[in-house]
Design an enzyme around this catalytic site. Sequence first.
Site, PDB file in Angstrom:
ATOM      1  N   ARG A  27     -82.684   0.866 -15.705  1.00  0.00           N
ATOM      2  CA  ARG A  27     -81.385   0.206 -15.818  1.00  0.00           C
ATOM      3  C   ARG A  27     -81.055  -0.143 -17.274  1.00  0.00           C
ATOM      4  O   ARG A  27     -79.914  -0.453 -17.589  1.00  0.00           O
ATOM      5  CB  ARG A  27     -81.375  -1.058 -14.944  1.00  0.00           C
ATOM      6  CG  ARG A  27     -81.415  -0.751 -13.453  1.00  0.00           C
ATOM      7  CD  ARG A  27     -81.787  -1.967 -12.649  1.00  0.00           C
ATOM      8  NE  ARG A  27     -80.900  -3.087 -12.887  1.00  0.00           N
ATOM      9  CZ  ARG A  27     -79.754  -3.310 -12.245  1.00  0.00           C
ATOM     10  NH1 ARG A  27     -79.357  -2.493 -11.310  1.00  0.00           N
ATOM     11  NH2 ARG A  27     -79.013  -4.376 -12.521  1.00  0.00           N
ATOM     12  N   TRP A  74     -80.805  -7.202 -21.231  1.00  0.00           N
ATOM     13  CA  TRP A  74     -79.968  -6.319 -22.043  1.00  0.00           C
ATOM     14  C   TRP A  74     -79.007  -7.268 -22.752  1.00  0.00           C
ATOM     15  O   TRP A  74     -78.111  -7.826 -22.132  1.00  0.00           O
ATOM     16  CB  TRP A  74     -79.224  -5.333 -21.138  1.00  0.00           C
ATOM     17  CG  TRP A  74     -78.492  -4.256 -21.855  1.00  0.00           C
ATOM     18  CD1 TRP A  74     -79.014  -3.122 -22.406  1.00  0.00           C
ATOM     19  CD2 TRP A  74     -77.081  -4.176 -22.079  1.00  0.00           C
ATOM     20  NE1 TRP A  74     -78.010  -2.361 -22.964  1.00  0.00           N
ATOM     21  CE2 TRP A  74     -76.825  -2.975 -22.774  1.00  0.00           C
ATOM     22  CE3 TRP A  74     -75.999  -5.010 -21.760  1.00  0.00           C
ATOM     23  CZ2 TRP A  74     -75.538  -2.585 -23.154  1.00  0.00           C
ATOM     24  CZ3 TRP A  74     -74.723  -4.622 -22.131  1.00  0.00           C
ATOM     25  CH2 TRP A  74     -74.510  -3.422 -22.823  1.00  0.00           C
ATOM     26  N   GLU A 462     -68.227  16.133 -22.162  1.00  0.00           N
ATOM     27  CA  GLU A 462     -69.463  15.720 -21.491  1.00  0.00           C
ATOM     28  C   GLU A 462     -70.685  16.125 -22.323  1.00  0.00           C
ATOM     29  O   GLU A 462     -71.647  15.359 -22.442  1.00  0.00           O
ATOM     30  CB  GLU A 462     -69.511  16.317 -20.078  1.00  0.00           C
ATOM     31  CG  GLU A 462     -70.791  16.077 -19.301  1.00  0.00           C
ATOM     32  CD  GLU A 462     -71.210  14.616 -19.171  1.00  0.00           C
ATOM     33  OE1 GLU A 462     -70.403  13.722 -19.447  1.00  0.00           O
ATOM     34  OE2 GLU A 462     -72.377  14.372 -18.795  1.00  0.00           O
ATOM     35  N   LYS A 466     -73.553  13.604 -23.802  1.00  0.00           N
ATOM     36  CA  LYS A 466     -75.001  13.776 -23.554  1.00  0.00           C
ATOM     37  C   LYS A 466     -75.763  13.794 -24.878  1.00  0.00           C
ATOM     38  O   LYS A 466     -76.833  13.223 -25.006  1.00  0.00           O
ATOM     39  CB  LYS A 466     -75.237  15.085 -22.827  1.00  0.00           C
ATOM     40  CG  LYS A 466     -75.631  15.212 -21.396  1.00  0.00           C
ATOM     41  CD  LYS A 466     -75.875  14.062 -20.538  1.00  0.00           C
ATOM     42  CE  LYS A 466     -74.755  13.140 -20.299  1.00  0.00           C
ATOM     43  NZ  LYS A 466     -74.508  12.278 -19.347  1.00  0.00           N
ATOM     44  N   HIS A 485     -56.690  21.433 -37.272  1.00  0.00           N
ATOM     45  CA  HIS A 485     -55.666  20.405 -37.470  1.00  0.00           C
ATOM     46  C   HIS A 485     -56.267  19.078 -37.924  1.00  0.00           C
ATOM     47  O   HIS A 485     -55.668  18.027 -37.683  1.00  0.00           O
ATOM     48  CB  HIS A 485     -54.861  20.208 -36.176  1.00  0.00           C
ATOM     49  CG  HIS A 485     -54.052  21.407 -35.790  1.00  0.00           C
ATOM     50  ND1 HIS A 485     -53.091  21.962 -36.605  1.00  0.00           N
ATOM     51  CD2 HIS A 485     -54.070  22.183 -34.674  1.00  0.00           C
ATOM     52  CE1 HIS A 485     -52.555  23.020 -36.010  1.00  0.00           C
ATOM     53  NE2 HIS A 485     -53.134  23.179 -34.840  1.00  0.00           N
ATOM     54  N   LYS A 580     -78.153   1.814 -17.500  1.00  0.00           N
ATOM     55  CA  LYS A 580     -77.786   2.763 -16.446  1.00  0.00           C
ATOM     56  C   LYS A 580     -76.500   2.342 -15.744  1.00  0.00           C
ATOM     57  O   LYS A 580     -75.639   3.151 -15.469  1.00  0.00           O
ATOM     58  CB  LYS A 580     -78.933   2.869 -15.435  1.00  0.00           C
ATOM     59  CG  LYS A 580     -78.711   3.873 -14.324  1.00  0.00           C
ATOM     60  CD  LYS A 580     -78.848   5.280 -14.835  1.00  0.00           C
ATOM     61  CE  LYS A 580     -78.484   6.331 -13.815  1.00  0.00           C
ATOM     62  NZ  LYS A 580     -78.001   7.555 -14.451  1.00  0.00           N
TER      63      LYS A 580
END
Length: 585
Positions: A27, A74, A462, A466, A485, A580
């Site tokens: 977690r 955390w 994605e 990662k 651009h 998590k």
Amino acid sequence: MCSIIGYVGKSDAAPILVKSLHRMEYRGYDSVGVATHDNDSICMRKGTGRVQEVNDQKGLDALSGVTGLGHTRWATHGAVTDINAHPHMSSSGDVAIVHNGVVENHETLRDRLKEDGYTFASETDSEVIANLLQYHKDRTGDIKESLINTIQDIQGHYAFIAMFDDGAMVSARYGEPLIVGMAENGIFLSSDVLGFIEHTDEAIYLESGMCCIIQNNDVQIMDYAGNVIKHRTTTVSKEFGDTRMGEYANYTLKEIHEQPNAILRAGMNSHKQMEQVSDMIRSAGFAYATGSGTSYNAALIGQKILRRSAGIRLEVILSSEMSAESDMLRSGDVLLAISQSGESADVLDAVRIAKKAGCVIVCMVNSVNSSLAKISDVILLMDCGQEIGVAATKSFMAQCGLLLRLVDTLTDGAGIDHNKISNAISDVISNSDMIRDVAYTLGDTKDVYVLGRGIHHSVALEAALKIKELTYIHAEGLNGGEMKHGPLALIDKSSVVIVMNPHDDTYNDMLLGAREVQARGGTIIGVSDKSSDVYDHWIGIPSGDGVTYSLAEVVVSQLLAYYTALARDINPDYPRNLAKSVTVK
Ligand code: G6P
């Protein structure tokens, strides 16, 4: 995110708690602590670092007593220090608490308690809970009254467990997860089923706004007014306990390898719900989707698939932006809320806003018992088993699998063959050695740009996420046509550009962009079904329809990120600073 665990039973509490904390490591956390009750007093040991490290240094599991609580922190309020680690004690040392969430009015409460002579050691918001329980206990002499008065004082969202010097344990849940586990050797309170699954699969899911007291080996569940509530015991799927790594070096690799199966399983048992959702979307002609992080990227993939394959417009809103976008929501609109954990605070908030506007909520989650599932009208189950690696891999694939099943249903079976996707993913995995060799050249890279167009742009986003999560390398997903651009100004000899380049009508334009990067010294990694001399490294993917091919690209990027993490000596399962399920806003 913080994990809390409590145990009252017949066995020594500390070793059980340390093991539970180990199982909940995924977690995300930065410090660890345990407190136990023995001989009418409370002992506590805590520190910064991983469970194993802190246990080795401080002997958390050597504390004596059959009642105890534990925590992985955390940090939200206060730096990562030993003192800020949980548990926290009341100033008299008669109450110890562990907490997950945020006490919003902690400053006011702290000032009030200080005036009454209670002292504080840490910078955390959590410590007020310990002193508040003590304050009420000092005045009423009663544990239940102390708990009820405390939860009426605190504002915010939280789950906490507290232990008194007589061994009584109390707990309350408001917004953050809290589950009771009823085992033969004792009673558990935990943020996560994994905290006790080794001991029991009999769980009581507390609703938000419930609290409990464990005394004399019995648990009494109450509402916030103290009225006793009848509770239901659920048998938790054993699969959630099956979190062994088996033959794999770590969970992330195991979960990447589980994807051929995840894409097949997702939605297999949700035919009725799929029909129900399809009918709603068909009659509206459009739907909204929301999510955070990887789940948001899955929604972007869904947007492309639904439009192309079923002619349905899917408007995707980042969950953290829902309040700014909510003016477009109308009563009866369908919102697909996508969340692996079903506990992300941003997603839950977005859903609350949409519910207020009268939307029908369809969730895509991995647990029927999650908070999101509880507030949704229809549940579509990802069914991919517990994901331990913090960076989502198989859960992303399962979300895409659910979105594809939705397309199947919307088009009366004319969707994309899941077996074909599953085989394409297996092909990529069997090519891991080659991807690993490319990844090992990225070890010292500072900046990575991932380019793609159309659905491959969503893949690029994605892929970049990662790379950030697993390797700590700065990575950006960009639209293939946009490099010239602006971002081209960033390119120099140290840049690496990954080009998602299917051999379709965008192929030559993408190659042109790659040449422009190469002319400025950048290194090009081509992920494509056709090789080119532009690529410094080429990772080949077999040709396939747009969706099958795109999901194969996703797996390439997962493996690239994974092996780059190994090359940089980073544990891929537990990236620094990340959690998590992010249950705070
Ligand atoms: C956290 C995780 C991400 C995840 C996101 C959404 O930020 O670190 O990997 O994608 O939450 O999680 P959810 O459980 O809502 O899908």
